[in-house]
Design a protein around this motif. Structure first.
Motif, PDB file in Angstrom:
ATOM      1  N   HIS A  63       0.867  -1.178   0.000  1.00 36.17           N
ATOM      2  CA  HIS A  63       0.000   0.000   0.000  1.00 36.17           C
ATOM      3  C   HIS A  63       0.907   1.233   0.000  1.00 36.17           C
ATOM      4  O   HIS A  63       1.618   1.498   0.961  1.00 36.17           O
ATOM      5  CB  HIS A  63      -0.955  -0.003   1.203  1.00 36.17           C
ATOM      6  CG  HIS A  63      -0.274  -0.246   2.526  1.00 36.17           C
ATOM      7  ND1 HIS A  63       0.064   0.762   3.397  1.00 36.17           N
ATOM      8  CD2 HIS A  63       0.138  -1.405   3.107  1.00 36.17           C
ATOM      9  CE1 HIS A  63       0.639   0.255   4.463  1.00 36.17           C
ATOM     10  NE2 HIS A  63       0.712  -1.065   4.320  1.00 36.17           N
ATOM     11  N   THR A  65      -9.746   2.774   2.489  1.00 37.02           N
ATOM     12  CA  THR A  65     -10.885   1.859   2.451  1.00 37.02           C
ATOM     13  C   THR A  65     -10.440   0.422   2.243  1.00 37.02           C
ATOM     14  O   THR A  65     -10.885  -0.496   2.945  1.00 37.02           O
ATOM     15  CB  THR A  65     -11.855   2.266   1.326  1.00 37.02           C
ATOM     16  OG1 THR A  65     -12.290   3.610   1.550  1.00 37.02           O
ATOM     17  CG2 THR A  65     -13.072   1.352   1.285  1.00 37.02           C
ATOM     18  N   THR A  66      -9.567   0.195   1.278  1.00 39.08           N
ATOM     19  CA  THR A  66      -9.111  -1.173   1.016  1.00 39.08           C
ATOM     20  C   THR A  66      -8.262  -1.693   2.170  1.00 39.08           C
ATOM     21  O   THR A  66      -8.271  -2.895   2.454  1.00 39.08           O
ATOM     22  CB  THR A  66      -8.329  -1.257  -0.305  1.00 39.08           C
ATOM     23  OG1 THR A  66      -7.231  -0.342  -0.285  1.00 39.08           O
ATOM     24  CG2 THR A  66      -9.228  -0.940  -1.487  1.00 39.08           C
ATOM     25  N   ASP A  67      -7.534  -0.800   2.855  1.00 35.56           N
ATOM     26  CA  ASP A  67      -6.776  -1.213   4.037  1.00 35.56           C
ATOM     27  C   ASP A  67      -7.704  -1.794   5.098  1.00 35.56           C
ATOM     28  O   ASP A  67      -7.415  -2.836   5.706  1.00 35.56           O
ATOM     29  CB  ASP A  67      -6.024  -0.019   4.633  1.00 35.56           C
ATOM     30  CG  ASP A  67      -4.622   0.126   4.076  1.00 35.56           C
ATOM     31  OD1 ASP A  67      -4.231  -0.702   3.243  1.00 35.56           O
ATOM     32  OD2 ASP A  67      -3.931   1.077   4.474  1.00 35.56           O
ATOM     33  N   GLN A  96     -10.365  -2.698  -7.104  1.00 45.08           N
ATOM     34  CA  GLN A  96     -10.350  -1.262  -7.375  1.00 45.08           C
ATOM     35  C   GLN A  96      -9.145  -0.767  -8.169  1.00 45.08           C
ATOM     36  O   GLN A  96      -9.211   0.257  -8.832  1.00 45.08           O
ATOM     37  CB  GLN A  96     -10.401  -0.499  -6.041  1.00 45.08           C
ATOM     38  CG  GLN A  96     -11.601  -0.819  -5.186  1.00 45.08           C
ATOM     39  CD  GLN A  96     -12.897  -0.377  -5.810  1.00 45.08           C
ATOM     40  OE1 GLN A  96     -13.155   0.816  -5.913  1.00 45.08           O
ATOM     41  NE2 GLN A  96     -13.695  -1.318  -6.257  1.00 45.08           N
ATOM     42  N   ALA A 143      -8.506  -5.783  -2.462  1.00 47.15           N
ATOM     43  CA  ALA A 143      -9.865  -5.866  -1.937  1.00 47.15           C
ATOM     44  C   ALA A 143     -10.806  -4.984  -2.749  1.00 47.15           C
ATOM     45  O   ALA A 143     -10.581  -3.792  -2.910  1.00 47.15           O
ATOM     46  CB  ALA A 143      -9.891  -5.448  -0.472  1.00 47.15           C
ATOM     47  N   GLY A 144     -11.860  -5.583  -3.260  1.00 45.60           N
ATOM     48  CA  GLY A 144     -12.874  -4.826  -3.991  1.00 45.60           C
ATOM     49  C   GLY A 144     -12.587  -4.626  -5.458  1.00 45.60           C
ATOM     50  O   GLY A 144     -13.382  -3.995  -6.155  1.00 45.60           O
ATOM     51  N   PHE A 192      -9.135  -5.132   3.871  1.00 49.97           N
ATOM     52  CA  PHE A 192      -8.086  -6.138   3.823  1.00 49.97           C
ATOM     53  C   PHE A 192      -7.664  -6.542   5.225  1.00 49.97           C
ATOM     54  O   PHE A 192      -7.415  -7.722   5.511  1.00 49.97           O
ATOM     55  CB  PHE A 192      -6.893  -5.577   3.043  1.00 49.97           C
ATOM     56  CG  PHE A 192      -5.964  -6.618   2.510  1.00 49.97           C
ATOM     57  CD1 PHE A 192      -6.378  -7.513   1.539  1.00 49.97           C
ATOM     58  CD2 PHE A 192      -4.663  -6.695   2.962  1.00 49.97           C
ATOM     59  CE1 PHE A 192      -5.524  -8.463   1.027  1.00 49.97           C
ATOM     60  CE2 PHE A 192      -3.786  -7.650   2.457  1.00 49.97           C
ATOM     61  CZ  PHE A 192      -4.226  -8.537   1.487  1.00 49.97           C
ATOM     62  N   HIS A 234      -2.353  -0.596  -3.794  1.00 45.68           N
ATOM     63  CA  HIS A 234      -3.080  -0.937  -2.573  1.00 45.68           C
ATOM     64  C   HIS A 234      -3.539  -2.375  -2.655  1.00 45.68           C
ATOM     65  O   HIS A 234      -3.277  -3.077  -3.634  1.00 45.68           O
ATOM     66  CB  HIS A 234      -4.276  -0.001  -2.384  1.00 45.68           C
ATOM     67  CG  HIS A 234      -4.988   0.327  -3.659  1.00 45.68           C
ATOM     68  ND1 HIS A 234      -5.889  -0.536  -4.243  1.00 45.68           N
ATOM     69  CD2 HIS A 234      -4.895   1.398  -4.491  1.00 45.68           C
ATOM     70  CE1 HIS A 234      -6.329   0.000  -5.369  1.00 45.68           C
ATOM     71  NE2 HIS A 234      -5.739   1.163  -5.546  1.00 45.68           N
ATOM     72  N   SER A 235      -4.235  -2.820  -1.653  1.00 39.31           N
ATOM     73  CA  SER A 235      -4.679  -4.209  -1.616  1.00 39.31           C
ATOM     74  C   SER A 235      -5.695  -4.454  -2.723  1.00 39.31           C
ATOM     75  O   SER A 235      -6.354  -3.525  -3.206  1.00 39.31           O
ATOM     76  CB  SER A 235      -5.318  -4.517  -0.258  1.00 39.31           C
ATOM     77  OG  SER A 235      -6.709  -4.300  -0.286  1.00 39.31           O
TER      78      SER A 235
END
Length: 506
Positions: free
Chosen positions: A270, A343-345, A297, A294-295, A348, A291-292
């Motif tokens: 990240h 948000t992804t942090d 993105q 997740a989602g 995740f 970033h991760s």
């Protein structure tokens, strides 16, 4: 010495979309990439609704839909037990013409973009890397090297780094890239096989110490596995094989693998660049933020960067706007990247947390309440708006002004359906346009005609009010279909004042 208006370094999705958008707006562009060809592995899978909306402006949405695969259901497993099946389908119905989650692997995606770029008359120059550049007032001179280390110098008005997390452009301009890596190591594998989880749907298995996500990449038996690598194995990551990680989580989902097409291990980082612009150089996509996953993105966010910057570069190069408009790129996209990483942090961190309390929440409480939450209309809408990036807006950045109804300058234009179509129909090529819902005043019609701004008048109905629009208001849309000016009481003075405030010459 070759010269172009814009030199793009990096031909992943962000660089290719930037080049396509610039070509569509008549800009002379050159794009180079250090790799010998498009990617053959699919790092990104999801195409979000906002990306499809932007792709529609270039005639790309339909090919992506036809070649991809919608996800209609989300399945949640915990410790080998199937705990929930949540219908997704048209989860964003009424919000966008693309109210679903869509899978389109990145390798196919890149090939489509390369083909479209070639049809537009531009080929990606392969095996070409950037070693540095010098800035000379109104242009840069880049030093490019081919596969045989032969140097070429290229002049360009603007240099764009779309060259990933190890960006040569970012390093050349000396912009910091602070952040770090998550402690967990992950693996990714594209497989064929048989399992209740290889059902063309999204499956997530939460275990005491393992996480496994199964994405459908095609109907019937093909998918991608993303999972955690246990700490005792992470130390020998370079030598790991798929068999080494095919442990308890895969056993839980009863996956019988018949073929492994791709396997890799990686750590998730990240990081956000301190700036997205320095002088005549810009950073786009992974060059500016990672970033991760997740989602789903990351790639979509990079494409959003590309479209945001493309129309602004075109406006400056074609004398429609002052160079100061380019400052709005960082002002709009850097805060988006920071929110996205935060948000992804959080997402995740929840998915990968360990310890007794985290395990109870993840494997006991969440599987029990998720089906209930999944049935709440407000929760489903918030989830979709966040994941789809249709919630993204630039209200507090320069270039955006006014309010009419619930819509403010900097908002994505709300989508409204009509019997014969919708209000998102694309222009022949990306450009400014004005939308009016209800009756237009004669002076507004005259102003649009004098400035060459297409005026689209839509009949007012209940759907317009539900979307937050105001009757008789004028919404001046930027080429990326975000609202530049929302004028509740439109007039020549109001419209001219907006142009003057931003130095625009339409």
């Amino acid at each position: 010495m070759k010269a172009s208006d814009v030199l793009i370094v990096g031909a992943g999705p962000s660089g290719l979309v930037l080049a396509l958008w610039l070509k569509a707006m008549g800009v002379d562009v050159r794009i180079v990439d250090a790799a010998g060809g498009p990617g053959t592995t699919s790092r990104a899978l999801a195409i979000q609704a906002r990306t499809l909306e932007l792709y529609r402006q270039l005639g790309l949405a339909q090919p992506v839909l036809e070649a991809g695969y919608p996800i209609d259901y989300f399945n949640l497993w915990a410790e080998g037990k199937h705990r929930a099946r949540i219908a997704l389908g048209a989860v964003g119905a009424g919000l966008t013409p693309y109210p679903f989650l869509h899978i389109y692997p990145q390798d196919r995606h890149e090939r489509l973009l390369v083909e479209r770029l070639a049809q537009a008359g531009l080929e990606v120059e392969r095996n070409v890397s950037l070693s540095g550049f010098d800035e000379h007032g109104d242009h840069v001179v880049a030093r490019l090297h081919d596969l045989h280390d032969v140097e070429e110098r290229c002049a360009a008005r603007w240099l764009i780094g779309c060259d990933g997390a190890r960006s040569a452009v970012r390093n050349a301009i000396g912009v910091g890239f602070p952040g770090g890596a998550y402690r967990q190591m992950f693996y990714v594998a594209d497989i064929e096989g048989d399992s209740p989880a290889l059902n063309g749907e999204l499956n997530v298995d939460l275990d005491e110490s393992d996480l496994l996500v199964v994405f459908a990449t095609a109907p019937g038996g093909r998918g991608r596995l993303v999972g955690t690598v246990r700490e005792e194995l992470a130390e020998r990551a370079e030598s790991l094989q798929f068999a080494d990680v095919a442990g308890r989580a895969i056993d839980n989902l009863m996956i019988k693998v018949t073929r492994v097409d791709w396997f890799a291990t990686y750590r998730v980082h990240h990081r956000i660049a301190e700036h997205f612009r320095r002088g005549r150089a810009f950073l786009v996509g992974d060059a500016g933020h990672i970033h991760s996953p997740a989602g789903g993105q990351g790639m979509n966010s990079g494409i959003g960067d590309a479209v945001n910057l493309a129309w602004k570069l075109a406006a400056v190069l074609q004398g429609q706007a002052p160079e100061s408009m380019l400052d709005s790129y960082e002002a709009e996209r850097l805060p988006c990247a920071r929110r996205l990483v935060a948000t992804t942090d959080r997402a995740f961190g929840f998915l990968t947390a360990d310890g007794p309390v985290a395990e109870i929440v993840r494997t006991g409480i969440v599987p029990s309440i998720m089906p209930l939450i999944g049935r709440l209309p407000s929760a489903r809408e918030y989830f979709f708006r966040t994941i789809s990036q249709t919630l993204l807006r630039y209200r507090h950045a320069p270039l955006n002004a006014g309010r009419a109804g619930r819509v403010r300058g900097g908002d994505r234009l709300p989508w409204v359906a009509y019997d014969t179509g919708d209000n998102f129909a694309p222009l022949p090529k990306p450009g400014w346009q004005a939308h009016l819902y209800g009756s237009a005043r004669p002076d507004v019609i005259t102003w649009c005609a004098l400035h060459g701004v297409p005026l689209r008048q839509y009949e007012w109905h209940a759907g317009c009010a539900a979307a937050g629009l105001a009757p008789g208001a004028c919404y001046l849309l930027r080429p990326d279909t975000y609202v530049g000016l929302a004028a509740g009481t439109p007039s020549i003075d109001v419209l001219d004042g907006y142009l003057r405030a931003n130095g625009l010459r339409l």
